[in-house]
Design an enzyme around this catalytic site. Sequence first.
Site, PDB file in Angstrom:
ATOM      1  NE  ARG A 522      -2.254  -0.547   3.667  1.00 48.17           N
ATOM      2  CZ  ARG A 522      -2.683   0.157   4.715  1.00 48.17           C
ATOM      3  NH1 ARG A 522      -3.817   0.826   4.644  1.00 48.17           N
ATOM      4  NH2 ARG A 522      -2.004   0.206   5.830  1.00 48.17           N
ATOM      5  CB  SER A 586       5.677  -6.087   8.304  1.00 51.16           C
ATOM      6  OG  SER A 586       4.971  -4.876   8.281  1.00 51.16           O
ATOM      7  CG  ASP A 640       3.688  -5.240  11.015  1.00 53.10           C
ATOM      8  OD1 ASP A 640       4.722  -5.449  11.678  1.00 53.10           O
ATOM      9  OD2 ASP A 640       2.960  -6.152  10.587  1.00 53.10           O
TER      10      ASP A 640
END
Length: 900
Positions: A522, A586, A640
């Site tokens: 994203r 992450s 994350d």
Amino acid sequence: QVDRYLYPLRLSDDALLDVMARFQAEMVKGLGRDTNPTAAVKMLPSFVRSLPDGSEKGDFLAVDLGGSQFRAHQVKVFDDGKQSSQLESKFYPMPKEVTQGNGAELFDYVADCLSDFMETKNLKHKKLPLGFTFSFPCKQTKLEEGFLLAWTKHFRVRGVQDTDVVSSLRKALQKHKASSDIDVDVLALVNDTVGTMMTCGYDDQRCEVGLIIGTGTNACYMEEMRHIDLVEGDEGRMCINTEWGAFGDDGALDDLRTEFDRELDLGSLNPGKQLFEKMISSLYLGELVRLILLKMTKEGLLFNGKVSTALLTKGKIEMKHVSAMEKYKEGLSNTKEILTELNLFPSEEDCVAVQHVCTIVSFRSANLCAAALAAILTRLRENKKLLRMRTTVGIDGGLYKTHPKYAQRLHKVVRRLVPTCDVRFLLSESGSGRGAALVTAVARRLNAQRRRLDATLTPFLLPLATLREVRDKMRAELEYGLKRETQAEATVKMLPTYVCGTPDGTEKGKFLALDLGGTNFRVLLVKIKSGRRRSVQMYNKIFAIPLEIMQGTGEELFDHIVQCIADFLEYMGIKGARLPLGFTFSFPCRQASIDKGTLVGWTKGFKATDCEGEDVVDMLREAIRRRNEFDLDIVAVVNDTVGTMMTCGYEDPNCEIGLIAGTGSNVCYMEDMKNIEIVEGNEGQMCINTEWGAFGDNGCIDHIRTKYDREVDEGSLNPGKQRYEKMTSGMYLGEIVRQILIDLTKQGLLFRGHISESLRKRGIFETKFLSQIESDRLALLQVRRVLQQLGLDSTCDDSIIVKEVCGAVSRRAARLCGAGLAAIVEKKRENRGVERLQITVGVDGTLYKLHPHFSRVLRETVKELAPQCDVTFMLSEDGSGKGAALITAVAKRLHNVGQK
């Protein structure tokens, strides 16, 4: 004039649909805990939970008490793929002194007959399981226990009502055991109706209704457990013995009962009881015909008004006479012969009228039986949420078998009343004998299955002592990771993030965030406002990362990322602006500062080459340079988990822990600088990214890993790595379940022992299916649909086992995760030096958010293992996007403060 007498016995389809609706209402009443005590139709649970699946085998005994004869049977069930069985029986008379005597005499007589049968068959020295068919209403509390509610069918034995009949039989058999080597294990108490269903179910797996129409009448069917208030548990199905003979005992059929029905009832052994049975069973139909003929004769409509002794004698006209007189193919000869034998000397008109009476009486019986059966079929169809249903009704009883027209009439009316059900009627062979043996065989199979299933799943049920041990080992590993001399060997790496503060509400501006951590990538634009109108606005776009890029070269991966960023900047019209950027990455990174992150190792299916050991920020900058279209200020590389903590910290200043329970599993928390030996300085705090997924990679939790965990690990992209994550995260739980299902199928406990092609495919069982299967709102029928989507053709029993397996795996994951988190909160409490800690944990991840039980079990486990900590769990909103922007904003704020 004859028709005038018979008119009340004729029932229109509308009247039958009304009877059907009334019986449906009675069923609901009988199933409800609060309404059952006053219900006429008792809907008795039989504790028969499963139909035969064809794998039953062995030698069984069955005894059948309930008719004019007592029967003993030896049943051999063959596991030969043909579902065959062999039945040998012996019949014994039931003397009146036994059926009207006392309980001890009755059960001694039963034991004597069984002893004689076993001697005849040379079975005395064998220990055999026995099924006890007891064809009277019983309240069962388990399969091998039943308390007699009331005698029916001319039985009036004293001292048996409200006692356990299995216990009485066992006592009688015990006396024999001492004297004559009888050793029998009574495994099941079976109603003859249930036996009928089981016998037919052995031949046709669609059979889920049993029907008896003979001396007595009754029906049973497989009901969803969630509708049976009288029995604990919601999973699966159970056979309900409706005891429908009592339908109408509360007056529900008074408008349909004729003067003849009332007279018959008053003259019976049990007035006011079993009123439906008295309208349809063969025990009463002959008597009903007699009462009608008597009144017609008295009024001069038959036999020239001459009332013979036969017409005045109760029970003189029997069902066999009625059946014989209805054989139209033989004209009136049968009728004339029977009436003459009864000294009635009929004319031809008398024979026609009597034949007509017999037809109307037996037709009404078939009609009423069809209406109640239609109610059961409709309920089955609605339980399954089907528009159209195919099913089989197993059927037994003398009236159905011997009456020339009864079966044909019943079938026709049922099909007319329930056009949405395609019904096959299957005649049972010895339902009370073979059926009782099959119930016993199924019970034995289920007991053996239960033991093997428990043996498979017990290692997943971690006791509290084991969880405390896991918590303490996690605590020790956290300390190793923080210490300079042990950090290099530590499995829990305790990586410093260089995030030294949480949001204070003054952050503002426009920020870009990138989020790479799974199969999607994203790009976000985040606008943060401070002050009274404090808010966070986000705009984002999602891009897929193809497998060939996830597992290609590092250069290809980062070029793909920059291509996605370029598309987004163009889309938002901000290509020229040099915005500060937070990069949520992450994967385990070793950071030397907030904007430098060296990849320790790929997880979650990524395998891009030339990345491990490299600075991912440099790789991103290089890719931006190669593209040469725009420039960005990369302020922070973010995990994350840290983003999750920051997002919740923006709402709640007490949030100092971040937890991810999704595709992967990880935790971060604010640690005192003085405890972080690998970073200079002792003042303040820094967020530590524990990377706890690698807990256990040194073998410290090997004793709780199962063979299924090992199989999943060996088949993964990183064998021997991230062992704790492989037991607790969404990416692996479905695969653990798949391995267990394969093992259970090999053991013959699932899918009829057949491992389908789809079950062989690694990764087919996604974790979202666990969430769907374990949902409390999902009936087993829907569980079967989920399994069908996976190409697994399951029975109801399969669905129960699959649901239990999913529950064991996900519960263990939540308990293990809770044990790890308890170690963190306890460490925080000791850091602060307080007796009682109040702290908030920011949480994200699909497992926590979407699984129906994971979050509750996790919270309960933390409470059990860290009783001095009051932990609040706060769901994070987009920790990896909003969180990355907030970290960037905090870093900018702290940088500006430092410069000043």
